[in-house]
Motif scaffolding. Structure first.
Motif, PDB file in Angstrom:
ATOM      1  N   ALA A 123       0.825  -1.204   0.000  1.00  0.00           N
ATOM      2  CA  ALA A 123       0.000   0.000   0.000  1.00  0.00           C
ATOM      3  C   ALA A 123       0.861   1.257   0.000  1.00  0.00           C
ATOM      4  N   ILE A 124       1.977   1.222   0.728  1.00  0.00           N
ATOM      5  CA  ILE A 124       2.870   2.380   0.767  1.00  0.00           C
ATOM      6  C   ILE A 124       3.514   2.595  -0.599  1.00  0.00           C
ATOM      7  N   ALA A 125       3.853   1.506  -1.287  1.00  0.00           N
ATOM      8  CA  ALA A 125       4.395   1.631  -2.642  1.00  0.00           C
ATOM      9  C   ALA A 125       3.375   2.295  -3.564  1.00  0.00           C
ATOM     10  N   GLY A 126       2.100   1.929  -3.409  1.00  0.00           N
ATOM     11  CA  GLY A 126       1.067   2.568  -4.212  1.00  0.00           C
ATOM     12  C   GLY A 126       0.955   4.047  -3.921  1.00  0.00           C
ATOM     13  N   ALA A 127       1.035   4.422  -2.642  1.00  0.00           N
ATOM     14  CA  ALA A 127       0.975   5.841  -2.277  1.00  0.00           C
ATOM     15  C   ALA A 127       2.177   6.589  -2.837  1.00  0.00           C
ATOM     16  N   TYR A 128       3.328   5.946  -2.853  1.00  0.00           N
ATOM     17  CA  TYR A 128       4.531   6.574  -3.429  1.00  0.00           C
ATOM     18  C   TYR A 128       4.306   6.845  -4.915  1.00  0.00           C
ATOM     19  N   SER A 129       3.755   5.866  -5.629  1.00  0.00           N
ATOM     20  CA  SER A 129       3.555   6.025  -7.069  1.00  0.00           C
ATOM     21  C   SER A 129       2.543   7.119  -7.380  1.00  0.00           C
ATOM     22  N   GLU A 130       1.621   7.369  -6.441  1.00  0.00           N
ATOM     23  CA  GLU A 130       0.569   8.361  -6.652  1.00  0.00           C
ATOM     24  C   GLU A 130       0.888   9.707  -5.979  1.00  0.00           C
ATOM     25  N   ASN A 131       2.101   9.855  -5.444  1.00  0.00           N
ATOM     26  CA  ASN A 131       2.548  11.110  -4.832  1.00  0.00           C
ATOM     27  C   ASN A 131       1.646  11.542  -3.672  1.00  0.00           C
ATOM     28  N   LEU A 132       1.448  10.611  -2.741  1.00  0.00           N
ATOM     29  CA  LEU A 132       0.601  10.886  -1.590  1.00  0.00           C
ATOM     30  C   LEU A 132       1.431  10.843  -0.310  1.00  0.00           C
ATOM     31  N   PRO A 133       1.364  11.874   0.527  1.00  0.00           N
ATOM     32  CA  PRO A 133       2.119  11.871   1.786  1.00  0.00           C
ATOM     33  C   PRO A 133       1.424  11.027   2.845  1.00  0.00           C
ATOM     34  N   VAL A 134       1.907   9.831   3.039  1.00  0.00           N
ATOM     35  CA  VAL A 134       1.385   8.923   4.056  1.00  0.00           C
ATOM     36  C   VAL A 134       2.471   8.703   5.106  1.00  0.00           C
ATOM     37  N   ILE A 135       2.136   8.924   6.357  1.00  0.00           N
ATOM     38  CA  ILE A 135       3.076   8.709   7.458  1.00  0.00           C
ATOM     39  C   ILE A 135       2.896   7.267   7.917  1.00  0.00           C
ATOM     40  N   CYS A 136       3.845   6.403   7.606  1.00  0.00           N
ATOM     41  CA  CYS A 136       3.778   4.995   7.996  1.00  0.00           C
ATOM     42  C   CYS A 136       4.596   4.811   9.275  1.00  0.00           C
ATOM     43  N   ILE A 137       3.908   4.524  10.364  1.00  0.00           N
ATOM     44  CA  ILE A 137       4.546   4.425  11.678  1.00  0.00           C
ATOM     45  C   ILE A 137       4.572   2.963  12.098  1.00  0.00           C
ATOM     46  N   ARG A 166      15.218  -1.567   5.080  1.00  0.00           N
ATOM     47  CA  ARG A 166      15.743  -1.610   3.705  1.00  0.00           C
ATOM     48  C   ARG A 166      14.617  -1.761   2.684  1.00  0.00           C
ATOM     49  N   CYS A 167      13.570  -2.488   3.045  1.00  0.00           N
ATOM     50  CA  CYS A 167      12.430  -2.631   2.132  1.00  0.00           C
ATOM     51  C   CYS A 167      11.728  -1.293   1.915  1.00  0.00           C
ATOM     52  N   PHE A 168      11.647  -0.489   2.969  1.00  0.00           N
ATOM     53  CA  PHE A 168      10.950   0.792   2.862  1.00  0.00           C
ATOM     54  C   PHE A 168      11.784   1.871   2.171  1.00  0.00           C
ATOM     55  N   GLN A 169      13.078   1.665   2.052  1.00  0.00           N
ATOM     56  CA  GLN A 169      13.922   2.706   1.464  1.00  0.00           C
ATOM     57  C   GLN A 169      13.517   3.074   0.047  1.00  0.00           C
ATOM     58  N   THR A 170      13.039   2.106  -0.727  1.00  0.00           N
ATOM     59  CA  THR A 170      12.727   2.390  -2.123  1.00  0.00           C
ATOM     60  C   THR A 170      11.294   2.885  -2.337  1.00  0.00           C
ATOM     61  N   VAL A 171      10.455   2.858  -1.304  1.00  0.00           N
ATOM     62  CA  VAL A 171       9.059   3.282  -1.487  1.00  0.00           C
ATOM     63  C   VAL A 171       8.676   4.420  -0.541  1.00  0.00           C
ATOM     64  N   THR A 172       9.657   5.028   0.113  1.00  0.00           N
ATOM     65  CA  THR A 172       9.418   6.205   0.941  1.00  0.00           C
ATOM     66  C   THR A 172      10.508   7.221   0.653  1.00  0.00           C
ATOM     67  N   CYS A 173      10.221   8.486   0.939  1.00  0.00           N
ATOM     68  CA  CYS A 173      11.218   9.533   0.667  1.00  0.00           C
ATOM     69  C   CYS A 173      12.089   9.828   1.870  1.00  0.00           C
ATOM     70  N   GLU A 198       7.735  16.769   0.096  1.00  0.00           N
ATOM     71  CA  GLU A 198       7.962  15.941  -1.090  1.00  0.00           C
ATOM     72  C   GLU A 198       6.682  15.301  -1.617  1.00  0.00           C
ATOM     73  N   SER A 199       5.624  15.336  -0.834  1.00  0.00           N
ATOM     74  CA  SER A 199       4.358  14.674  -1.184  1.00  0.00           C
ATOM     75  C   SER A 199       4.587  13.203  -1.511  1.00  0.00           C
ATOM     76  N   LYS A 200       5.279  12.546  -0.592  1.00  0.00           N
ATOM     77  CA  LYS A 200       5.576  11.114  -0.701  1.00  0.00           C
ATOM     78  C   LYS A 200       5.456  10.488   0.689  1.00  0.00           C
ATOM     79  N   PRO A 201       5.303   9.168   0.770  1.00  0.00           N
ATOM     80  CA  PRO A 201       5.251   8.530   2.087  1.00  0.00           C
ATOM     81  C   PRO A 201       6.598   8.577   2.807  1.00  0.00           C
ATOM     82  N   VAL A 202       6.539   8.478   4.136  1.00  0.00           N
ATOM     83  CA  VAL A 202       7.748   8.333   4.951  1.00  0.00           C
ATOM     84  C   VAL A 202       7.537   7.176   5.925  1.00  0.00           C
ATOM     85  N   TYR A 203       8.656   6.660   6.421  1.00  0.00           N
ATOM     86  CA  TYR A 203       8.667   5.513   7.340  1.00  0.00           C
ATOM     87  C   TYR A 203       9.254   5.973   8.663  1.00  0.00           C
TER      88      TYR A 203
END
Length: 605
Positions: A123-137, A166-173, A198-203
């Motif tokens: 789901a976070i990868a999808g938010a990254y592709s759609e330029n959505l700022p999602v805070i994944c905690i 490491r998995c989140f590094q490529t799908v969060t800013c 950045e309008s991208k997800p973060v981890y």
């Protein structure tokens, strides 16, 4: 706290603003006194994070509890302005945060370490592709376990705890691993502000033993963010406008096309301002539907190559110049790379870059600044729209159904069209709903969302939950295929628990119809469920939920009357029985072209 909020960017549309107060504008902070002091027992990491989420516009977090995040959840739910929405699984929690961010401008989800983190990753990868700022905690391991040789549960059995990171590094800013209170304040604030900028997800991973511990850095209420607005390079802006105006003012029949990055650029209003000034016909790419008002007098529909709105592609592809604002050209949006466009005719405007007619490129230029400046330099030219008006023929109507005739999908969407208003929003699932919903004419103020870049089936169930939670004053109408629904059905339960009143049209046609039209095989046939029976079982007499099954137009009319009448305050689930081969003509065309693109032989070595 005596705090004054001042506007620094009033041009941002409310429905696409990112991480700001509810009025949809970026704000700066002028405090006449310092922030209030917090009792030492409350000066905790958990409380700071909760207050930060509320400040940026998050009032609901979507979570799945696990032993590593339980103490953190205690502190989040203790915050008066924050509500915890417990989801059935992490994937749906992530999809819900995605849907929430589409409406509110930012969303948040909370899961546990690794088993939860890797589950929400899609789901976070999808938010990254759609330029959505999602805070994944993520609730992480006890801080004392880092650097040891211990093996923990919920991991893959190695003493290295970095796999999830490491998995989140490529799908969060941005990624923050908070296992030390000394820098926790800085890490959390940097992560959240980066997501907004950045309008991208973060981890953010937070060690499970830290949320409840007081620390001096949290002894005062957090000062709200002052995110300085980006500015354009003025010399570059003037040069880009001059170059673009030179191309467009000598064109005979130019057009404008809006793309999905209008959202991240916060440039929808500037795009409309340019359209008003220049007189060009206005189209949108499929993934930009809903970002440009379809009530605009020169709106001509969706430009999607061979499956465009009738007469739209002919006008766009015959133009001698076109402005694409925020486009994404991928294999899906280009219908298998079959668009009839020429780069030397195109002005491509990205959020911070302009390329003019396959020639000069200009960087450090904000899209909204460029579009506003260009609107003052263009001559009004309505030639292309006049051509469109001459060739336009109104849409035909579906054939009238015979009494009790099996319901056709085009008749279904004819009735859905009548349901739309400024008080509704449409969620379109990956599949034939893409094409059928694309043909809906959106009234002013009607929301519209779908996930075209990532195209993850099942996305719409969680997204419906999140979007409806974000805007309770709108009634969400979701169009979901049976195959997609089987992936994420459980969180209908959460919709009922949250007293949402969405209307879900479950289109039961026996399989993955979109994949049938790309490449058919027995794997595209799914086990049929009793979908209304399933939702009734989930309902279990608790909360407000109404279900029905329709097989003909008469059933559909009665169902819609009930859903919008006596059951208007309920979650309404309408199962629509459709023939397995009843698809839109656009899907047939699109599927054959995408199939051809997928099946290209290897280039000669």
């Amino acid at each position: 706290m005596d705090t004054k909020i001042t506007v620094t960017d009033a041009s941002v549309p409310t429905n696409s603003n990112v991480g700001c107060p509810s009025n949809g504008i970026v704000s700066s902070i002028q405090s006449s006194v310092s922030p209030s002091v917090i009792a030492s027992s409350d000066a905790t990491l958990g409380r700071h994070l909760a207050r930060r989420l509320v400040q940026i516009g998050v009032s609901d977090v979507f979570s799945v509890p696990g032993d590593f995040n339980l103490t953190l959840l205690d502190h989040l739910i203790a915050e008066p302005g924050l509500k915890n929405i417990g989801c059935c699984n992490e994937l749906n929690a992530g999809y819900a945060a995605d849907g929430y961010a589409r409406s509110r401008g930012v969303g948040a989800c909370v899961v546990t370490f690794t088993v939860g983190g890797l589950s929400v990753l899609n789901a976070i990868a999808g938010a990254y592709s759609e330029n959505l700022p999602v805070i994944c905690i993520v609730g992480g391991p006890n801080s004392n376990d880092y650097g040891t040789n211990r093996i923990l549960h919920h991991t893959i059995g190695l003493p290295d705890f970095s796999q999830e990171f490491r998995c989140f590094q490529t799908v969060t800013c941005y990624q923050a691993v908070v296992n030390n209170l000394e820098d926790a304040h800085e890490q959390i604030d940097t992560a959240i502000s980066t997501a907004l900028k950045e309008s991208k997800p973060v981890y953010i991973s937070i060690s499970c033993n830290l949320p409840a511990i007081p620390h001096p850095t949290f002894s005062r209420d957090p000062v709200p963010f002052c995110l300085a607005p980006k500015v354009s390079n003025q010399m570059g802006l003037e040069a880009a406008v001059e170059a673009a105006a030179a191309v467009l003012n000598k064109a005979v029949k130019p057009v404008m096309v809006g793309g999905p990055k209008l959202r991240v650029a916060k440039a929808s209003e500037a795009f409309v301002e340019l359209a008003d000034a220049c007189g060009y016909p206005v189209a949108v790419m499929p993934s930009a539907k809903g970002l440009v008002p379809e009530c605009h007098p020169r709106f001509i529909g969706t430009y999607w190559g061979a499956v465009s709105t009738a007469f739209c592609a002919e006008i766009v592809e015959s133009a001698d110049a076109y402005i694409f604002a925020g486009p994404i050209f991928n294999d899906y949006s280009s219908v298998g790379y079959s668009l009839l466009l020429k780069k030397d005719k195109a002005i491509i405007v990205q959020p911070e870059r302009v390329v003019v007619a396959n020639g000069p490129a200009f960087g450090c230029i904000l899209m909204k600044d460029f579009l506003k400046a260009l609107s003052k330099r263009l001559k009004c030219n309505t030639t292309a729209y006049e051509n469109y008006h001459r060739i336009y023929v109104p849409d035909g109507q579906p054939l009238r159904s015979d009494p009790k005739e099996p319901l056709r999908v085009n008749v279904l969407f004819q009735h859905i069209q009548k349901m739309l208003s400024s008080e509704t929003a449409v969620i379109a699932e990956t599949g034939d709903s893409w094409f059928n919903c694309q043909k809906l004419k959106l009234p002013k103020g009607c929301g519209y969302e779908f996930q075209m870049q990532y195209g993850s089936i099942g996305w719409s169930v969680g997204a419906t939950l999140g979007y409806a939670q974000a805007v309770p004053n709108k009634r969400v109408i979701s169009c979901i295929g049976d195959g997609s629904f089987q992936v994420t059905a459980q969180d209908v339960s959460t919709m009922i628990r949250c007293e949402q009143r969405s209307i879900i049209f479950l289109i039961n046609n026996g399989g993955y119809t979109i994949e049938v039209e790309i490449h058919d095989g027995p794997y595209n046939v799914i086990k049929n469920w009793n979908y209304t029976g399933l939702v009734d079982a989930i309902h279990n007499g608790e909360g407000k939920c109404w279900t029905t099954k329709v097989v003909c137009e008469e059933d559909l009319i009665n169902a819609i009357e009930t859903a919008t009448g006596s059951k208007k305050d309920c979650l309404c689930f309408i199962e629509v029985i459709a023939h397995k081969d009843d698809t839109s003509k656009e899907l047939l065309e699109w599927g054959s072209r995408v199939s051809a693109a997928n099946g290209r032989p290897p280039n000669p070595q």
